[in-house]
Structure formats: C-alpha cells, structure tokens
Design an enzyme around this catalytic site. Structure first.
Site, PDB file in Angstrom:
ATOM      1  N   HIS A 168       0.819  -1.219   0.000  1.00  0.00           N
ATOM      2  CA  HIS A 168       0.000   0.000   0.000  1.00  0.00           C
ATOM      3  C   HIS A 168       0.851   1.267   0.000  1.00  0.00           C
ATOM      4  CE1 HIS A 168      -4.079  -1.740   0.762  1.00  0.00           C
ATOM      5  NE2 HIS A 168      -3.308  -2.791   0.990  1.00  0.00           N
ATOM      6  N   ASP A 380       3.315   9.398  -0.790  1.00  0.00           N
ATOM      7  CA  ASP A 380       2.141   8.632  -0.363  1.00  0.00           C
ATOM      8  C   ASP A 380       1.908   7.521  -1.381  1.00  0.00           C
ATOM      9  OD1 ASP A 380      -0.044   8.104   1.252  1.00  0.00           O
ATOM     10  OD2 ASP A 380      -0.834  10.137   1.152  1.00  0.00           O
TER      11      ASP A 380
END
Ligand code: GDG
Length: 490
Positions: A168, A380
């Site tokens: 992720h 991110d």
C-alpha cells in the site's frame, strides 16, 4: 469463486481494555481498511490480523465485535515486546520512513529484524491453520513482507496456494533502498510470493530496479503491462494496481440528509469564506507542517485572501505511542497557534484544527462543504482522501490541490493542481490559483476526476488484482500437477 483470505497486520477494528473485563471496540481508520473492508463484506472470506492489543486476546469481546462482519475473523496475538519491536520498531521505525524516502528518520536497530521475522512466522502459522490449497491468499502491506518466505519454510511447495502481496505504501528508488541493512533478505522474501502488486508504475519500476541491482540471480523479463521475474526456478509476476474507493457508497452517502444538514451547518459557520480541507492521519509523511507553512505564506503574500478563506485541518491520532509522532504533533500545534495568533481577527480565525477522528457523516460533510481540498504528502502510496473528496463532490465542483508525490497524482494529474510539498512558495501560489479559479473551470476538472475515480474504483482494483492472481493459480495448479507426476514417475 475462490475463497478470499486477507492477511494484514491489523484487523479492521481495535479492541481496547477499558478496565477489568470491560472492552471497547473502535473501527480502525486508514486506507487499507477503507479499501479492503467493503470488498470482504461483499464477497465474504476470512480476515487474518492483529486486533491491536498486546497479550492475550479476550474471546468474548472478539466474538461480539465480529458477529455481524459478514466474514470470518482470525486474530493473531502479539506480546508487548513483539508489538514494540515488530510494529513500532521494524515496521514503523525502519520500513515506513525508508519507503517514504525519509531515511534520516530510520532507526536501524538490529533486534527489530528478528522480531519482524518472528511475527511474520506467526502470521504464516495462522494462514496454514486457516486456509486450503485452492484459496486465494492475499497478504497486505509492509508489515508482512516476510510471510511468503515463512510459509514456504513451513509447507512443502506443492501444497501451497498462489501467494499474492500488495504494497500500500510506495517502493523507494534503489539509492534509498540500498541503505536497508536487510536489503537482500527482504527482496528474497518478497520474491517468494507469486504475484507482487504495487500502487503505481513508479513503485513497480523502483522495485524492479532494486531486484536488478541487489539480486544478480534474478532475471527480469518485461511483458506488456506485467513484468515477470525468474528466480530460483519460479516465475514471479509483478504489476501495478492503483487502489480505488467504493465510489458509489461515498457518492450515495454524501447525498444523504444527515450529511447535507451537517455540511450546511459548516458552511453557515464561516460566512463569505471559501473552505479548504486537509485531512490526514497524524504522520510526518503527510506533509502537514509544509501545508500549514504554505497557507501562512499565502496569507502573507496574498492579503486579499485574509478573512475570505479558512483551512480546516483534521488530524486523526495515529501511532501516538511513538515519541517521534508525539513531537510531530507538537510541531503542528505550534504552527496552527502561530498562524491563528498572527492573522486572526475578531470575526475570522484562519485555521480550524481538529485532532480527532470524525465519524463518517461528519467526514463526508467536510468533503461536501469544502471548496478546495489541500493534500500535500511528502510521499504517499496513493492517498484515498483525494479520491473520496472527488466522490463526495456530488455537485461536480471543487478544486483539488495534490502533491505530485502522491500515488493518486498519476491518475488525477491532468485535472488536480499538482504541487511540490517541499516548495512552500509554489504551494502558496497554487492556493491562490485555486482560490481564484472560476466555477466553470473547477467543474470541468472535477467532472473528469470523478469519472476516473468512479471507473477505477475499489472493485475494479480488486478485480484486476484477482484476475492477475487467477491466471496465476491456474499456473500454480499445473505446476503442482507436474511436480506430482514427476514424483510418481520416479
Ligand atoms: C495507506 C497508504 C494508501 C481520514 N480522516 C478520517 C478518516 N479518514 C480515512 C479516510 C481514508 C483513510 O482514513 C486514509 O487513507 P489514505 O490513503 O489517505 O492514507 P493511509 O491511512 O496512510 O493509507 C496510502 C492507502 O494505504 C490505501 O492503499 O492510499 O498511501 O499510506 O479512507 O477516509 N476516517 C474517519 N474519520 C476521519 O476523521 N472515520
């Protein structure tokens, strides 16, 4: 349809002791849970993970918490030392900062690696106990990169299902990854999976570059949109699968009466002001101080905005037990105090700051009420908040200012206003551009972003990952049959 076994460090809720024999159950907040929970609720299956408390897991409260989940829950227990060294230690003091390019924040304590392996072995044991050979095993995220290796050490290879993994968070470029003392051991462990999924093309490219540099025995073969690595007589497929959100559910809920009412209340509290929203877990990778500094710079250099814009910054408490996170919160508090102290008037306070988690209605009302989302992570994996903001703009307006280093920028870049979170002045200029952008212009961009987020949603993400994995399970089954035939002939 194969049975889906999700394995992640945390379960989608946390148990907490509230006194003798009293327990609280809190839904976990974070991108992984937001994405995976709706999928498992729809398809059914099993979720293996840690319920967030160190020591023995109380069975009664666990059964109570999972009764209506719609899928099986298998808890993994961690001792306090394991929690400290595996979770706070290796996962969050080594891998998290390193993979977000913040190597100066790393604490490469050697004992952490042993704890990491040991806990990954515990998860592997839970998989062995709770899976069948034809299950689809999907391991998630940076805490569990050693699980496939531990599983292969435990099971004879012909009894293994296809093992798949999704990261992720970003995968760093070689020059940063090379600082990891266990670089070879970690890559070798990752190469024990059969399918490796990353968020973006950039992450996939970085991973392949690291394999080429660190693992001379591995051969990378590029094949269209999927890469294949040949390693120790096995083929490992590698791809990028940008994670999405449950668009319809966000859009539907954003239109409900309770959200509309709360959103109107919010707007009415700040008359004649444009509202800007920042919403993040408390984390140094999210670029919150940089955003506040940019907002301060914008108020200094664009005085017309004073009294006409409010930044609502929500910070959701996270990992507060780690001293660095605690100090980091202090930095945010001081910056908010500085901005409000310098610019507030008797009728206007520039930063509205909430250090708590909002419930879903309140969060969606903020998405609906705010004219501009201002999301500036230093790096991110994806940033789901950006996508959720678009999904909740049911009136198809609003501007999105987004860090160029968020995975979501790869999909939204023609229409989001991209910024470099290290460049405070450029961010401040972009705030002014968003502030002045007319409705027609905002609407054209928002429509296109919504189309993308609607199409490439969380079910599309799961389907594309499972499709890549299913091609694989057929292959694994064939390989298994071949091995058995060879054994019989012998
Ligand atoms: C990791 C990666 C990747 C936020 N405020 C509240 C709240 N949230 C929810 C949002 C969103 C989630 O938390 C945050 O997701 P992000 O994607 O922005 O970030 P991470 O938690 O760091 O997630 C990230 C993600 O995994 C998925 O792959 O995108 O890059 O770091 O869903 O809605 N939820 C509630 N109250 C809040 O105040 N209830």
């Amino acid at each position: 349809m194969k049975r889906l076994i999700i394995v992640s460090n945390r379960l989608p809720f946390a148990l907490d002791s509230a006194g003798e024999d009293l327990w609280t159950v809190t839904p976990a907040v974070g991108g992984l849970v937001s994405a995976v929970e709706p999928v498992l609720r729809e398809r059914g299956g099993t979720w293996i993970g840690w319920p967030g408390i160190a020591g023995k897991i109380p069975q009664g409260p666990l059964a109570e918490a999972t009764r209506d989940a719609g899928y099986n829950v298998v808890p993994v227990a961690l001792s306090q030392t394991e929690r400290d060294e595996f979770y706070y230690g290796y996962s969050n003091e080594v891998i998290w900062p390193l993979f977000h390019d913040l190597q100066n924040f790393c604490n490469f304590e050697p004992a952490y690696w042993q704890a990491y392996k040991q806990v990954n072995e515990r998860y592997a044991d839970a998989i062995v106990r709770n899976s069948r050979p034809d299950d689809f095993i999907w391991v998630h995220d940076y805490h569990l990169m050693y699980v496939a290796q531990a599983l292969r050490e435990r099971t004879r290879s012909q009894n293994l299902s296809a093992l798949t993994f999704f990261l992720h968070i970003p995968f760093p470029p070689y020059d940063i990854f090379a600082k990891l003392p266990q670089q070879r051991r970690l890559l070798r462990a990752l190469l024990q999976f059969d399918l490796l999924g990353f968020q973006t093309r950039r992450d996939e490219r970085n991973f392949l570059q690291c394999v080429r540099r660190v693992m001379p025995d591995a051969r990378v073969i590029s094949r269209g949109d999927m890469d294949v690595i040949q390693f120790e007589q096995r083929k490992i497929r590698v791809g990028h699968f940008p994670i999405g959100i449950d668009f319809n559910s966000f859009e539907h809920d954003a239109k409900c009466e309770a959200v509309a009412r709360r959103s109107q209340q919010l707007r009415a509290s700040f008359p004649d002001c444009q509202l800007m929203l920042g919403s993040d877990r408390l984390d140094y990778s999210k670029g919150i101080p940089e955003r506040l500094r940019a907002f301060r710079n914008a108020l200094e250099r664009y005085p017309d905005m004073r009294g006409r814009v409010v930044l609502i910054q929500i910070v959701v408490p996270s990992r507060v037990e780690i001293p660095r996170y605690h100090e980091f919160k202090g930095r945010i508090d001081r910056l908010v105090g500085d901005i409000n102290g310098r610019f507030s008037t008797s009728t206007w306070i520039p930063v509205q700051y909430h250090f708590r988690s909002l419930d879903r209605i309140d969060l969606l009302a903020h998405y609906r009420a705010c004219d501009i989302a201002f999301l500036t992570p230093l790096k991110d994996g994806m940033n789901l908040v950006a996508k959720e903001y678009c999904a909740c703009r049911t009136s198809e307006d609003g501007a999105l200012i987004l860090s160029q280093f968020a995975g979501a920028a790869e999909q939204l870049k023609p229409d989001a206003l991209l910024v470099n979170p290290y460049d405070v002045e450029q961010m401040a200029d972009t705030v002014s551009i968003a502030f002045c952008m007319n409705q027609a212009h905002r609407s054209t961009r928002m429509k296109r972003m919504r189309r993308n987020v609607r199409t490439e949603n969380v079910f599309w993400w799961v389907d594309s990952f499972l499709a890549a994995g299913s091609r694989l399970t057929t292959k694994v089954a064939t390989q298994r049959r071949d091995i058995q035939r060879r054994t019989v002939r012998r």
